[in-house]
Design a protein around this motif. Structure first.
Motif, short mmCIF file in Angstrom:
data_model
loop_
_atom_site.label_atom_id
_atom_site.label_comp_id
_atom_site.label_asym_id
_atom_site.label_seq_id
_atom_site.Cartn_x
_atom_site.Cartn_y
_atom_site.Cartn_z
N MET A 1 0.82 -1.20 0.00
CA MET A 1 0.00 0.00 0.00
C MET A 1 0.86 1.26 0.00
N GLU B 1 0.46 5.83 -1.32
CA GLU B 1 -0.20 6.79 -2.19
C GLU B 1 0.24 6.57 -3.63
N HIS C 1 -6.15 0.19 -3.35
CA HIS C 1 -6.44 1.37 -2.54
C HIS C 1 -7.71 1.18 -1.71
N MET D 1 0.50 5.66 5.29
CA MET D 1 0.55 6.04 3.87
C MET D 1 0.82 7.52 3.68
N ASP E 1 -5.39 6.72 -4.29
CA ASP E 1 -5.21 6.47 -2.87
C ASP E 1 -5.97 7.47 -2.01
#
Length: 525
Positions: A46, A48, A210, A255, A454
């Protein structure tokens, strides 16, 4: 000699990546990333948009060959240097990209076994080929005729064919990049169940997504990347009721590097009077006259208001939006669009833009952008008259206007001359938004505006939408994510089988109410 009380050593990771660094001209995409994936596990990756997730997986899968990066890749403890995709596949690694790599004109069997055909005396044995393909299809839970063309399948079924294709290569590590971005809820659930089945069969999966709910449902570990670096890896354990030990807020904090106090921004400004009205909007299928895709739709949109349009896949939301935007879809039957009580001419896209209507499509890559052109040209494309002098495009004026819009949209780039294809998904979406904001719309239709991006980029887009509404524009927001509809919209219309089945004010809206309306068939009562 091992004593009776000594536990056997835990197996090492199937995959180990250490200190991976990858640069493109002017950009360091990966800056010392490390990743371990255990055998028979689902490992979520995971971060952005632009964090380096897809680049890391392209290194692993041989898309970026050895020599184009530095660092160590080990499979089963052995160092590997993949020269191409075929080399990684021989090691049992397969990647399924967000854009499916199937050949629509070929059969399911031909796609599944491409490069691994079953032959006899040097000739393809079609009986054995179809039988082998059927075995693989059943393994992924797809009951289809292997001889049928892939083009006849839904996107969800095509995704299963991609996985069957990977299994034909004796895959041990399956990489899935945003596998559910184009799927409906039922298809997404089916795919996630398949990942759990593959895990039980000993296949490891790396899942890039996302959608935090999906990650929490199936993953055993979550590795978070930020700005090309590994932030942390979180082990996900579950209690007796299946609740994960890691919550979504914890992942979001990793994130974006900060706490998000709220997922959706507060509304600004006041809602004004009705500005746009849609009356009895009716559209037929483009190729089948008489097949109603949109039936008698009535909508009111107020100045400064964000109105939601909710519906299941196939409800007719996109068909309605595209047909309203200059009749870009289907065969117009009847209906009118009014602004301040006066009917508007919207017979084509040029007339729609002149009437103050803008449409951000759900597929930004094929319908929203010219990927091989730069940010500057994409931004001004829908309103070239604003950057012309005596009918000729003024490059200096175009650059100034594009830079101003890019700053307003907070597009992260090296400048407006950067090619759009090289941007992350979130920044591509901001360019699409900027393109239509440049037309100075009074009615902005947003079709799945945050698909495939994201949470950090989503929040920035929500802020843009709220700011536009605060400036007095009308916004129609189409989304398959009910939390997004509920968090962003002041009022929600529900749609089913091409009809509006009800509207709910924000104060009374919840997922159960909307789902009842979204599944109501026939004429609304």
């Amino acid at each position: 000699m091992m004593s009776a009380d000594t536990e056997p050593a835990a197996p090492g990771p199937l995959l180990r990546m250490r200190d991976i660094r990858k640069e493109f001209p002017g950009v360091r995409a990966l800056d010392g990333v490390s990743l371990d994936v255990a055998p028979g596990s689902v490992h979520a990756l995971m971060g952005e948009n632009g964090a380096g997730k897809s680049t890391l997986m392209k290194v692993l899968s041989g898309v970026h060959p050895a020599g184009s990066y530095t660092g160590l890749v080990e499979v089963d403890g052995e160092p590997r240097a993949f020269a191409d995709v075929a080399a990684s596949e021989r090691a049992g690694i397969a990647i399924i990209h967000q854009e499916l790599a199937l050949i629509p004109q070929l059969s399911i069997s031909e796609n599944v076994l491409l490069g691994h055909e079953v032959t006899r005396f040097g000739v393809i044995d079609w009986g054995a080929t179809h039988a082998r393909a059927r075995e693989l299809l059943l393994r992924v839970g797809l009951d289809e005729n292997p001889a049928a063309p892939v083009s006849t399948l839904s996107i969800g079924a095509q995704q299963m064919v991609e996985i069957a294709k990977a299994l034909a290569k004796d895959v041990r590590l399956l990489i899935l990049d945003e596998p559910t971005s184009a799927l409906n809820e039922t298809e997404s659930d089916r795919l996630l169940d398949l990942l759990l089945d593959l895990r039980a069969q000993g296949v490891a999966c790396v899942l890039i997504s996302h959608k935090l709910g999906e990650i929490m449902r199936v993953s055993d570990e979550v590795t978070i990347l930020r700005d090309g670096r590994t932030v942390e890896t979180l082990a996900v354990e579950r209690d007796a009721d299946g609740r994960p030990s890691v919550d979504e807020d914890r992942v979001i904090r990793g994130m974006v590097g900060r706490d998000l106090d709220q997922r959706y921004p507060d509304r600004e400004g006041e809602i004004g009077p009705v500005r746009f009205q849609v009356r009895d909007w009716t559209v037929d299928h483009p190729a089948q006259t008489g097949r109603r895709m949109v039936q008698g739709v009535d909508l009111d949109l107020r100045a400064g208001e964000v109105v939601g349009l909710a519906g299941l896949m196939g409800a007719g939301r996109t068909e309605f939006a595209m047909s309203l935007f200059g009749r870009s879809y289907g065969r117009y039957v009847r209906g009118s669009l009014l602004r301040d009580g006066e009917e508007l001419r919207v017979r084509d896209v040029t007339e729609a833009i002149a009437a103050g209507v803008a449409y951000v499509p759900e597929d930004r890559k094929s319908l929203g952008l010219v990927l091989d052109d730069d940010i500057r040209h994409n931004t001004t494309l829908a309103a070239l008259g604003r950057v012309c002098t005596r009918g000729v495009i003024d490059p200096g004026l175009e650059t100034v206007e594009a830079q101003a819009m890019s700053e307003r949209m907070r597009v992260r780039s090296h400048g407006v001359n950067q090619t759009v294809r090289t941007l992350s998904g979130g920044n591509q979406q901001k360019v699409v938004l900027g393109k239509w904001m440049f037309t100075r719309p009074e009615l902005l239709i947003l079709d799945e505006p945050t698909r495939g991006i994201d949470v950090g980029a989503k929040y920035e887009i929500y802020l843009i939408v709220r700011r536009l509404a605060a400036e007095g524009a009308c916004v129609l927001l189409i989304s398959s994510e009910l939390p997004e509809i509920l968090g962003m919209c002041d009022r929600v219309y529900a749609m089913c089988e091409g009809r509006i089945t009800g509207q709910v004010p924000r104060a009374d809206a919840d997922q159960e109410t909307l789902m009842r309306l979204m599944t109501r068939t026939g004429d609304p009562t």
